[in-house]
Motif scaffolding. Structure first.
Motif, mmCIF file in Angstrom:
data_model
loop_
_atom_site.group_PDB
_atom_site.id
_atom_site.type_symbol
_atom_site.label_atom_id
_atom_site.label_comp_id
_atom_site.label_asym_id
_atom_site.label_seq_id
_atom_site.Cartn_x
_atom_site.Cartn_y
_atom_site.Cartn_z
ATOM 1 N N PRO A 19 37.627 -13.947 -14.978
ATOM 2 C CA PRO A 19 38.880 -14.664 -14.688
ATOM 3 C C PRO A 19 39.545 -14.196 -13.404
ATOM 4 N N ASP A 20 40.306 -15.106 -12.784
ATOM 5 C CA ASP A 20 41.101 -14.754 -11.613
ATOM 6 C C ASP A 20 42.236 -13.825 -12.030
ATOM 7 N N PHE A 21 42.768 -13.100 -11.054
ATOM 8 C CA PHE A 21 43.810 -12.117 -11.351
ATOM 9 C C PHE A 21 45.131 -12.797 -11.703
ATOM 10 N N ASP A 22 45.799 -12.288 -12.741
ATOM 11 C CA ASP A 22 47.176 -12.651 -13.050
ATOM 12 C C ASP A 22 47.833 -11.453 -13.722
ATOM 13 N N ARG A 23 49.107 -11.572 -14.026
ATOM 14 C CA ARG A 23 49.848 -10.423 -14.557
ATOM 15 C C ARG A 23 49.273 -9.914 -15.870
ATOM 16 N N SER A 24 48.720 -10.812 -16.658
ATOM 17 C CA SER A 24 48.219 -10.399 -17.971
ATOM 18 C C SER A 24 47.010 -9.481 -17.872
ATOM 19 N N VAL A 25 46.301 -9.528 -16.740
ATOM 20 C CA VAL A 25 45.098 -8.709 -16.588
ATOM 21 C C VAL A 25 45.430 -7.226 -16.687
ATOM 22 N N LEU A 55 34.884 -4.445 -15.278
ATOM 23 C CA LEU A 55 34.393 -3.607 -14.198
ATOM 24 C C LEU A 55 35.151 -3.859 -12.892
ATOM 25 N N PHE A 56 35.384 -5.138 -12.563
ATOM 26 C CA PHE A 56 36.037 -5.494 -11.303
ATOM 27 C C PHE A 56 37.497 -5.049 -11.279
ATOM 28 N N TYR A 57 38.259 -5.413 -12.300
ATOM 29 C CA TYR A 57 39.688 -5.110 -12.295
ATOM 30 C C TYR A 57 39.961 -3.632 -12.524
ATOM 31 N N ASN A 58 39.034 -2.952 -13.177
ATOM 32 C CA ASN A 58 39.147 -1.506 -13.319
ATOM 33 C C ASN A 58 39.204 -0.845 -11.946
ATOM 34 N N LYS A 112 36.410 -1.084 -26.743
ATOM 35 C CA LYS A 112 37.477 -1.926 -27.271
ATOM 36 C C LYS A 112 37.765 -3.103 -26.343
ATOM 37 N N LYS A 113 37.818 -2.844 -25.039
ATOM 38 C CA LYS A 113 38.132 -3.905 -24.087
ATOM 39 C C LYS A 113 37.022 -4.937 -23.988
ATOM 40 N N LEU A 114 35.775 -4.525 -24.219
ATOM 41 C CA LEU A 114 34.669 -5.479 -24.181
ATOM 42 C C LEU A 114 34.744 -6.475 -25.327
ATOM 43 N N GLY A 115 35.522 -6.144 -26.347
ATOM 44 C CA GLY A 115 35.744 -7.093 -27.433
ATOM 45 C C GLY A 115 36.691 -8.213 -27.038
ATOM 46 N N ASP A 116 37.390 -8.054 -25.902
ATOM 47 C CA ASP A 116 38.271 -9.092 -25.383
ATOM 48 C C ASP A 116 37.457 -10.024 -24.493
ATOM 49 N N GLN A 117 37.054 -11.158 -25.035
ATOM 50 C CA GLN A 117 36.161 -12.064 -24.321
ATOM 51 C C GLN A 117 36.806 -12.695 -23.091
ATOM 52 N N SER A 118 38.118 -12.613 -22.957
ATOM 53 C CA SER A 118 38.786 -13.235 -21.812
ATOM 54 C C SER A 118 38.471 -12.502 -20.502
ATOM 55 N N LEU A 119 38.166 -11.215 -20.580
ATOM 56 C CA LEU A 119 37.819 -10.449 -19.382
ATOM 57 C C LEU A 119 36.315 -10.395 -19.163
ATOM 58 N N GLY A 120 35.567 -10.125 -20.204
ATOM 59 C CA GLY A 120 34.132 -10.014 -20.087
ATOM 60 C C GLY A 120 33.699 -8.721 -19.405
ATOM 61 N N LYS A 121 32.372 -8.520 -19.337
ATOM 62 C CA LYS A 121 31.833 -7.281 -18.755
ATOM 63 C C LYS A 121 32.220 -7.133 -17.289
ATOM 64 N N TYR A 175 33.062 -9.250 -6.083
ATOM 65 C CA TYR A 175 33.802 -10.353 -5.468
ATOM 66 C C TYR A 175 32.831 -11.353 -4.827
ATOM 67 N N LEU A 176 31.853 -10.839 -4.084
ATOM 68 C CA LEU A 176 30.861 -11.713 -3.468
ATOM 69 C C LEU A 176 30.017 -12.427 -4.527
ATOM 70 N N ALA A 177 29.709 -11.713 -5.604
ATOM 71 C CA ALA A 177 28.931 -12.334 -6.685
ATOM 72 C C ALA A 177 29.731 -13.436 -7.378
#
Length: 335
Positions: free
Chosen positions: A74-80, A195-198, A182-191, A63-65
């Protein structure tokens, strides 16, 4: 999806693949030693609370980074939630069972039984990512698992609960690794988003579970909170939890989930060798030592095949003899 992932893995420079693997191995080695110190040497009663501390550290650091524009996600939304599911569930299962087994097993036996994660990861990659593996890769994996079975056969400190935890940890680790790829293939979240939303999604339910079971009370009433050495080790464990999770994401991004698992296995054998001389909870036997050596040889062969080849170990290189791992689903449909 699997073809896309394999293509991306093949395009990464070999130096990035190797350096990310070494970073993960080093991080995993350090946190294993630190966690063992906190849970065993200081007898901290709550592995769950330690896991919560590692999650919170991950959230705060990222978050600080993000606020300082050091990293972007990306910022949090329901799709995350839909994009990242089921990673949070697998993550907490992996975290809790891993810390529990670290506390209940001797360090060398913990590292030995973790080898079954490799076989589970290979099967899941074949099933979920539709990957094929060369016969040499399969033989190296079988060698690692066989070595683990030989080593574990000499364990005189058999504990049903501890072995249950470690096998569950193997399953969660394998599933988490493959789904992370598999999730890393979704460029909308990124690395960093993965990690953050997990951590963000799962930290509150884990904290509530800890409070409900009385685990939180045991942790907060721990007598060594005034001990500076313990506090430093606890904070180091929390920070290393973040570093480990980041290194896993990085290694999975530049390599395959199976490679990440094998790198962890090689590191674990190295820890087991050290545990023979340090720690005081290892009962030496030549059978166990032979099994560890078989594991190491299989891991080194896999590493050679992976990092000295232009194709990923789970790829579909033309002209290379491949062996398909058959899944029941394969028998009812064509690739």
């Amino acid at each position: 999806m699997s073809a896309e992932v394999c293509r991306e893995t093949a395009e990464h420079p070999r130096l990035l693949k190797l350096s990310s693997a070494l970073f993960y191995a080093g991080s995993s080695f350090l946190i294993t030693v630190v966690n063992k110190t906190v849970l065993t040497s200081f007898r901290f009663p709550s592995y769950l609370f330690l896991g919560i501390g590692q999650m919170i550290t991950t959230i705060v650091v990222l978050y600080l980074a993000k606020k300082s524009n050091t990293v972007k996600f990306p910022d949090f939304d329901r799709s995350v939630v839909l994009k990242i599911f089921p990673l949070p569930l697998l993550y907490v299962g992996n975290h809790v069972t891993g810390l529990a087994s670290t506390k209940k097993l001797s360090l060398p036996m913990f590292t030995v039984l973790r080898k079954f994660t490799i076989l589970m990861t290979m099967i899941l990659e074949a099933y979920l990512l539709r990957k094929t593996f060369s016969r040499r890769v399969i033989c190296s994996v079988v060698t690692i698992v066989f070595g683990a079975m030989v080593a574990a056969s000499s364990d005189l400190a058999f504990d049903v609960e501890a072995y249950t935890f470690i096998l569950l940890n193997d399953a969660f680790t394998a599933a988490s690794g493959v789904y992370t790829k598999k999730k890393l293939g979704d460029q909308s979240l990124g690395k960093y988003g993965v990690l953050f939303y997990n951590s963000l999604i799962i930290v509150l339910p884990t904290l509530l579970a800890s409070a409900f079971t009385g685990d939180l009370h045991k942790a907060l009433s721990f007598e060594n909170w005034s001990n500076v050495a313990f506090i430093l080790c606890f904070l180091l464990s929390c920070f290393m939890g973040f570093v480990l999770m980041y290194s896993i994401i990085l290694c999975s991004y530049y390599n395959s989930a199976l490679t990440t698992t094998v790198v962890g296995a090689i590191k674990n054998v190295a820890v087991a060798y050290i545990g023979i001389f340090v720690g005081g909870d290892y009962m030496f036997s030549w059978i166990n030592f032979l099994g560890l050596s078989i594991c190491m040889s299989g891991g080194l062969v896999y590493s050679y095949l992976t990092f000295n080849s232009s194709q990923p170990p789970g790829g579909n290189a033309e002209g290379t003899e491949q062996q398909k791992i058959l899944i029941p689903e394969d028998l009812s449909r064509k690739d």
